[in-house]
Design an enzyme around this catalytic site. Structure first.
Site, PDB file in Angstrom:
ATOM      1  N   GLN A 124      44.138  38.477  41.850  1.00 13.87           N
ATOM      2  CA  GLN A 124      43.032  37.870  42.606  1.00 13.87           C
ATOM      3  C   GLN A 124      42.970  38.369  44.035  1.00 13.87           C
ATOM      4  O   GLN A 124      41.977  38.140  44.738  1.00 13.87           O
ATOM      5  CB  GLN A 124      43.183  36.334  42.618  1.00 13.87           C
ATOM      6  N   LYS A 173      39.095  42.440  37.424  1.00 10.92           N
ATOM      7  CA  LYS A 173      38.973  41.523  38.570  1.00 10.92           C
ATOM      8  C   LYS A 173      38.459  42.267  39.794  1.00 10.92           C
ATOM      9  O   LYS A 173      38.141  41.670  40.808  1.00 10.92           O
ATOM     10  CB  LYS A 173      40.334  40.912  38.931  1.00 10.92           C
ATOM     11  N   HIS A 232      49.819  31.916  37.291  1.00 10.68           N
ATOM     12  CA  HIS A 232      49.064  32.150  36.054  1.00 10.68           C
ATOM     13  C   HIS A 232      50.086  32.308  34.926  1.00 10.68           C
ATOM     14  O   HIS A 232      51.197  32.796  35.154  1.00 10.68           O
ATOM     15  CB  HIS A 232      48.270  33.451  36.245  1.00 10.68           C
ATOM     16  N   ASP A 234      51.872  39.259  41.899  1.00  8.89           N
ATOM     17  CA  ASP A 234      50.729  39.256  40.991  1.00  8.89           C
ATOM     18  C   ASP A 234      49.484  39.311  41.886  1.00  8.89           C
ATOM     19  O   ASP A 234      49.075  38.307  42.473  1.00  8.89           O
ATOM     20  CB  ASP A 234      50.765  37.977  40.143  1.00  8.89           C
ATOM     21  N   CYS A 266      44.516  29.063  32.716  1.00 10.27           N
ATOM     22  CA  CYS A 266      45.815  29.702  32.406  1.00 10.27           C
ATOM     23  C   CYS A 266      46.859  29.346  33.462  1.00 10.27           C
ATOM     24  O   CYS A 266      47.685  30.189  33.842  1.00 10.27           O
ATOM     25  CB  CYS A 266      45.695  31.218  32.279  1.00 10.27           C
TER      26      CYS A 266
HETATM   27  C1  LIG Z   1      46.305  35.383  39.206  1.00 11.65           C
HETATM   28  C2  LIG Z   1      46.152  36.066  37.878  1.00 11.65           C
HETATM   29  N1  LIG Z   1      47.211  36.667  37.336  1.00 11.65           N
HETATM   30  C3  LIG Z   1      47.145  37.292  36.160  1.00 11.65           C
HETATM   31  C4  LIG Z   1      45.988  37.316  35.438  1.00 11.65           C
HETATM   32  C5  LIG Z   1      45.957  38.024  34.115  1.00 11.65           C
HETATM   33  O1  LIG Z   1      45.139  39.120  34.177  1.00 11.65           O
HETATM   34  P1  LIG Z   1      44.772  39.975  32.862  1.00 11.65           P
HETATM   35  O2  LIG Z   1      44.323  38.965  31.832  1.00 11.65           O
HETATM   36  O3  LIG Z   1      43.674  40.843  33.335  1.00 11.65           O
HETATM   37  O4  LIG Z   1      45.975  40.718  32.463  1.00 11.65           O
HETATM   38  C6  LIG Z   1      44.849  36.694  35.950  1.00 11.65           C
HETATM   39  C7  LIG Z   1      43.609  36.662  35.178  1.00 11.65           C
HETATM   40  O5  LIG Z   1      42.874  35.712  35.165  1.00 11.65           O
HETATM   41  C8  LIG Z   1      44.934  36.053  37.211  1.00 11.65           C
HETATM   42  O6  LIG Z   1      43.875  35.454  37.756  1.00 11.65           O
END
Ligand SMILES: Cc1ncc(COP(=O)(O)O)c(C=O)c1O
Length: 375
Positions: A173, A196, A97, A170, A333
């Site tokens: 998910q 999430k 992401h 990270d 993203c």
């Molecule tokens: C795999 C992953 N990493 C990071 C993020 C970023 O999360 P946040 O926008 O809640 O900080 C997301 C959000 O869609 C994600 O799916």
């Protein structure tokens, strides 16, 4: 198929969450860590109970859990605060992401990206070959937000540590979809977001190994994170407070606590089994429709990305929306991953504990409609 959340409607996450948040605003509202009055002490106890719940969920300790705005801020915190110690590279993967790419670039790291296997997993054999002693951090998604691929996290940790790099996961998910235990994975940092995890937006977590957090300098300054301030010199509190400058998202934390409790009542093993069954059913159904491409591995965690050939995923999503099916469409993203897939965007069905087979039937009916319209 019964969704675990529907087994007992008393376990409805929305009502538990809204009840907790409403109570916090209506009855308990006060700031934390400052007031000596009773309500502030009670709110501080609720805020710290949320920290205990969020750390328990991933097998960590409360003093290792920093509240942030979300996974994005958690990764920015590490990228900004961690001294490079002469190592200026970070090893990421093709499926990350943007939240796990851009913070490293902004912090001045050279980025190397591990390729994927043809199924869409991070290729850990390649990672092993690419990793050098110039890499300060290996940072991978535990579960891909596009393909649902699940990382072999303990092996990735071993690889990272073999060259003295730190391992950041990270977990955005993964946390709502799989049981996670940071000590047994061998993680150094673990980032996730409340929204999430069936919780509120604007609250997230960075878990860091205690010894690492203790050695980390603050990255933002202000109230709540200091020990003593003079114009000559300021000293800081111990973690996690050292990393929580300013008034935090107190009610967000209270909501997150309710969400964690809800997820724990259902059990992440049950949620994972349920979502895996839904993924298998969806992949089988979509593979049976001509002109539909399905991406990612068979054992994806709760996510199925697809495209209807010749139709932009935004059009697919719009028609599905009219049919009452809400999916995300776009690059998610994850533009480097789109490049790897060779498409500008995908449509993505993402399941949760309350999804069931009727959702898949509606999805399939909607895709048939997309095909009829674009025939
Ligand atoms: C795999 C992953 N990493 C990071 C993020 C970023 O999360 P946040 O926008 O809640 O900080 C997301 C959000 O869609 C994600 O799916």
């Amino acid at each position: 198929m019964n969704a675990p959340a529907r087994i007992n409607s008393a376990l409805d996450v929305r009502s538990q969450l809204i009840e907790a948040i409403t109570k916090a605003y209506e009855h308990d509202y006060a700031t934390v860590h400052r007031g000596v009055y009773e309500r502030s002490a009670a709110m501080t106890a609720s805020y710290e109970a949320a920290r205990a719940a969020a750390s328990r969920l991933i097998g960590g300790e409360p003093n290792e859990l920093v509240f942030t705005r979300g996974a994005t801020e958690a990764i920015n915190l590490v990228a900004r605060a961690l001294p490079k110690e002469g190592r200026s590279r970070v090893l990421l993967s093709q499926l990350e992401h943007h939240s796990n790419i851009v913070p490293w670039q902004l912090a001045g790291y050279e980025v190397d990206a591990v390729p994927l296997t043809k199924e869409g997993q991070i290729d850990l054999d390649a990672a092993e070959e690419m990793l050098t002693e110039e890499h300060r951090v290996v940072a991978f998604a535990h579960v891909s937000n596009v393909l649902g691929s699940i990382l072999d996290a303990p092996r990735a940790a071993e690889i990272a540590h073999s060259k003295g790099a730190l391992f950041l996961i990270d977990g955005c998910q993964a946390v709502p979809r799989l049981p996670v235990d940071v000590p047994s994975i061998g993680a150094d940092f673990y980032a996730f977001s409340g929204h999430k995890l069936y919780g509120p937006t604007g609250i997230g977590c960075l878990w860091g190994r205690a010894s690492l957090l203790e050695a980390l300098p603050p990255w933002q300054g202000g109230g709540s994170m200091i020990d003593r301030v003079t114009f000559q010199k300021t000293t800081y509190l111990e973690p996690p407070m050292r990393f929580e400058a300013g008034t935090p998202h107190i009610v967000g934390a209270v909501g997150l606590n309710a969400a964690v409790n809800w997820v724990e009542q259902l059990s992440l093993d049950a949620i994972h089994a349920h979502e895996s069954a839904l993924v298998a059913e969806t992949r089988a159904a979509l593979s049976g429709i001509s002109g539909v491409s399905v991406y990612g591995p068979e054992d994806s965690a709760g996510i199925v990305s697809f495209n209807v050939d010749g139709v932009h995923p935004h059009d697919t999503a719009t028609i599905l929306d009219e049919a009452g099916v809400a999916i995300r469409a776009g690059h998610h993203c994850a533009q480097p991953l789109m490049e790897w897939l060779g498409v500008p965007a995908t449509a993505r069905a993402s399941f949760a504990a309350h999804s069931d087979s009727s959702d898949i039937e509606a999805l399939v009916r909607g895709i048939e409609q997309v095909k009829r319209i674009f025939r």
